[in-house]
Write a protein that holds these residues in place. Sequence first.
Motif, PDB file in Angstrom:
ATOM      1  N   GLN A   6       0.767  -1.065   0.145  1.00 17.38           N
ATOM      2  CA  GLN A   6      -0.061  -0.101  -0.061  1.00 17.38           C
ATOM      3  C   GLN A   6       0.724   1.270   0.144  1.00 17.38           C
ATOM      4  OE1 GLN A   6      -3.076  -0.114   2.950  1.00 17.38           O
ATOM      5  NE2 GLN A   6      -3.581   2.177   2.548  1.00 17.38           N
ATOM      6  N   VAL A   7       0.573   2.118  -0.740  1.00 14.80           N
ATOM      7  CA  VAL A   7       1.090   3.481  -0.906  1.00 14.80           C
ATOM      8  C   VAL A   7       0.040   4.663  -0.775  1.00 14.80           C
ATOM      9  CG1 VAL A   7       2.626   4.948  -2.142  1.00 14.80           C
ATOM     10  CG2 VAL A   7       2.948   2.706  -2.320  1.00 14.80           C
ATOM     11  N   ASN A   8       0.495   5.577   0.255  1.00 12.05           N
ATOM     12  CA  ASN A   8      -0.404   6.690   0.427  1.00 12.05           C
ATOM     13  C   ASN A   8       0.424   8.014   0.356  1.00 12.05           C
ATOM     14  OD1 ASN A   8      -2.806   5.356   1.193  1.00 12.05           O
ATOM     15  ND2 ASN A   8      -1.803   4.751   3.194  1.00 12.05           N
ATOM     16  N   SER A   9      -0.116   9.064  -0.231  1.00 12.00           N
ATOM     17  CA  SER A   9       0.713  10.201  -0.636  1.00 12.00           C
ATOM     18  C   SER A   9      -0.370  11.400  -0.471  1.00 12.00           C
ATOM     19  CB  SER A   9       1.279  10.280  -1.946  1.00 12.00           C
ATOM     20  OG  SER A   9       1.914  11.543  -2.450  1.00 12.00           O
ATOM     21  N   ARG A  10      -0.103  12.419   0.220  1.00 11.88           N
ATOM     22  CA  ARG A  10      -0.857  13.711   0.797  1.00 11.88           C
ATOM     23  C   ARG A  10      -0.099  14.657   0.677  1.00 11.88           C
ATOM     24  NH1 ARG A  10      -4.633  11.951   5.696  1.00 11.88           N
ATOM     25  NH2 ARG A  10      -5.653   9.835   4.893  1.00 11.88           N
ATOM     26  N   THR A  11      -0.743  15.720   0.038  1.00  9.41           N
ATOM     27  CA  THR A  11      -0.028  17.071  -0.205  1.00  9.41           C
ATOM     28  C   THR A  11      -1.027  18.242  -0.277  1.00  9.41           C
ATOM     29  OG1 THR A  11       1.247  18.535  -1.492  1.00  9.41           O
ATOM     30  CG2 THR A  11      -0.066  17.005  -2.758  1.00  9.41           C
ATOM     31  N   GLN A  28      -3.121   0.317  -3.639  1.00 11.81           N
ATOM     32  CA  GLN A  28      -2.952  -0.726  -2.796  1.00 11.81           C
ATOM     33  C   GLN A  28      -3.145  -1.898  -3.701  1.00 11.81           C
ATOM     34  OE1 GLN A  28      -6.227  -1.020   0.150  1.00 11.81           O
ATOM     35  NE2 GLN A  28      -5.201  -2.784   1.140  1.00 11.81           N
ATOM     36  N   LYS A  29      -2.296  -3.109  -3.354  1.00 14.90           N
ATOM     37  CA  LYS A  29      -2.252  -4.168  -4.383  1.00 14.90           C
ATOM     38  C   LYS A  29      -2.421  -5.521  -3.249  1.00 14.90           C
ATOM     39  CE  LYS A  29       0.301  -2.654  -8.329  1.00 14.90           C
ATOM     40  NZ  LYS A  29       1.134  -3.308  -9.370  1.00 14.90           N
ATOM     41  N   GLN A  57      -7.777  11.843  -5.068  1.00 12.85           N
ATOM     42  CA  GLN A  57      -8.681  12.873  -4.666  1.00 12.85           C
ATOM     43  C   GLN A  57      -7.910  14.313  -4.835  1.00 12.85           C
ATOM     44  OE1 GLN A  57      -9.280  11.658  -0.524  1.00 12.85           O
ATOM     45  NE2 GLN A  57     -11.015  10.524  -0.835  1.00 12.85           N
ATOM     46  N   LEU A  58      -8.695  15.169  -5.364  1.00 14.29           N
ATOM     47  CA  LEU A  58      -8.301  16.793  -5.351  1.00 14.29           C
ATOM     48  C   LEU A  58      -9.577  17.510  -4.984  1.00 14.29           C
ATOM     49  CD1 LEU A  58      -7.209  16.492  -9.247  1.00 14.29           C
ATOM     50  CD2 LEU A  58      -5.874  16.206  -7.183  1.00 14.29           C
TER      51      LEU A  58
END
Length: 225
Positions: A6-11, A28-29, A57-58
């Motif tokens: 799983q990879v999460n990125s927020r900015t 997510q895999k 999500q934007l």
Amino acid sequence: PNSNRQVNSRTQYAINKNNTFYANYTLQKQESKNQGLSDFTLLSRASNRNSKSTEVQLRETSILNSKMVHEVRFQYSHDQNQTTPQTTGVAINVLDTFNGGGGQSKSSTNNRDQEFGNLLMYSGTKWTVKIGSQGVFRKNHSLSESNFVGTWTFSSLGDYLNGTPLQFTRTSGDPSLDSRQFEIATFIQSDLKVSKKFNVSFGVRFEDQTNISDHNNFDPRMGFA
């Protein structure tokens, strides 16, 4: 064995003192091998499962003035799932003894959702108003070929050795299903502070979607506190 990634990125980015941009990304895999085994089910009936989920999500928030804020958002999600049997062939079930033969749990899904929404909020001394809308487009595809080859069922081990089955079952037809749907909703909600101890709330919401014949979907609401 199961494998999860799983990879999460927020900015967030402040465009100026009144406008802020937010972005979220999730990937997510999941991989699961030799699924469906038990004390009576042989390895030939095992299957492997793979799934992948992506979401973007934007959102942009604007402070129009000291009393009004506007927010617009967009979301895209894509979900994929696939189950693949290790061997393909006729299944054999011997009651209270073993389940063998080929695996027939082949299936897959591929779903996409796109959502757009916006919200305008006014906050005064005695009066607060929220106005918003939302649109969602869904595109789904599914495939299920469970028991499309067929299954022999035997009452006992003796019947299996003698070649006298109890029954044979097989599923037929179109294994795929495709659907599309567009949904829309809009609302207005108002709160009025009549006095320090009495508030009145009133508003209305409307929702509609394709694939149905009823489009008169108004929901008025009122309350007090």
